[in-house]
Write a protein that holds these residues in place. Structure first.
Motif, PDB file in Angstrom:
ATOM      1  N   LEU A  25     -12.714 -21.349 -45.614  1.00 15.68           N
ATOM      2  CA  LEU A  25     -11.685 -22.067 -44.865  1.00 15.68           C
ATOM      3  C   LEU A  25     -10.401 -21.243 -44.859  1.00 15.68           C
ATOM      4  N   SER A  30      -5.939 -25.173 -44.383  1.00 20.73           N
ATOM      5  CA  SER A  30      -6.757 -26.245 -44.942  1.00 20.73           C
ATOM      6  C   SER A  30      -5.992 -26.934 -46.062  1.00 20.73           C
ATOM      7  N   VAL A  77      -8.468 -27.114 -39.120  1.00 19.07           N
ATOM      8  CA  VAL A  77      -9.688 -26.346 -39.365  1.00 19.07           C
ATOM      9  C   VAL A  77     -10.812 -26.853 -38.475  1.00 19.07           C
TER      10      VAL A  77
END
Length: 126
Positions: A25, A30, A77
């Motif tokens: 990520l 994130s 994301v």
């Protein structure tokens, strides 16, 4: 420049979250990444963010996470996904984050305050 997902679970009904074991990520986008950056000193976090090309909005979100004790991210994301995470610091200064992500269609997001309780309990074990 990434957060590694060590465990992922979601409901078996669509839509499923796209995070799986081993997923990477974006660190500053994130909730887990923001929680990790919030656990760093402001100077270290800014240096990491400068290397990643993080904009002012991301830096403000990290500063807010440091002040609140909770990092959040919505739709950065994965569209429609809300995430919240808290920094966990072990007795030896080890840094980790614990968090959750839910899709908006799975119902109301869990109370992020309960995440702080879980993070504190986890930190006590480290």
């Amino acid at each position: 420049d990434a957060v590694l997902v060590a465990q992922a679970q979601s409901l078996a009904v669509p839509p499923r979250l796209g995070f799986t074991l081993g997923s990477r990520l974006p660190l500053a986008e994130s909730a887990l990444g923001r929680a990790l950056l919030a656990g760093e000193t402001p100077e270290a976090a800014r240096a990491l963010c400068a290397a990643l090309g993080t904009g002012e909005e991301g830096l403000r979100a990290i500063d807010a996470a440091r002040a609140r004790g909770i990092a959040t991210a919505t739709g950065l994301v994965e569209a429609g996904v809300f995430g919240a995470a808290a920094t966990v610091t072990g007795a030896l200064g080890d840094l980790a984050a614990v968090g959750f992500s839910v899709h908006a269609s799975e119902g109301a997001a869990p109370d992020p305050a309960s995440l702080l309780t879980a993070a504190r309990a986890l930190a006590a074990l480290l």
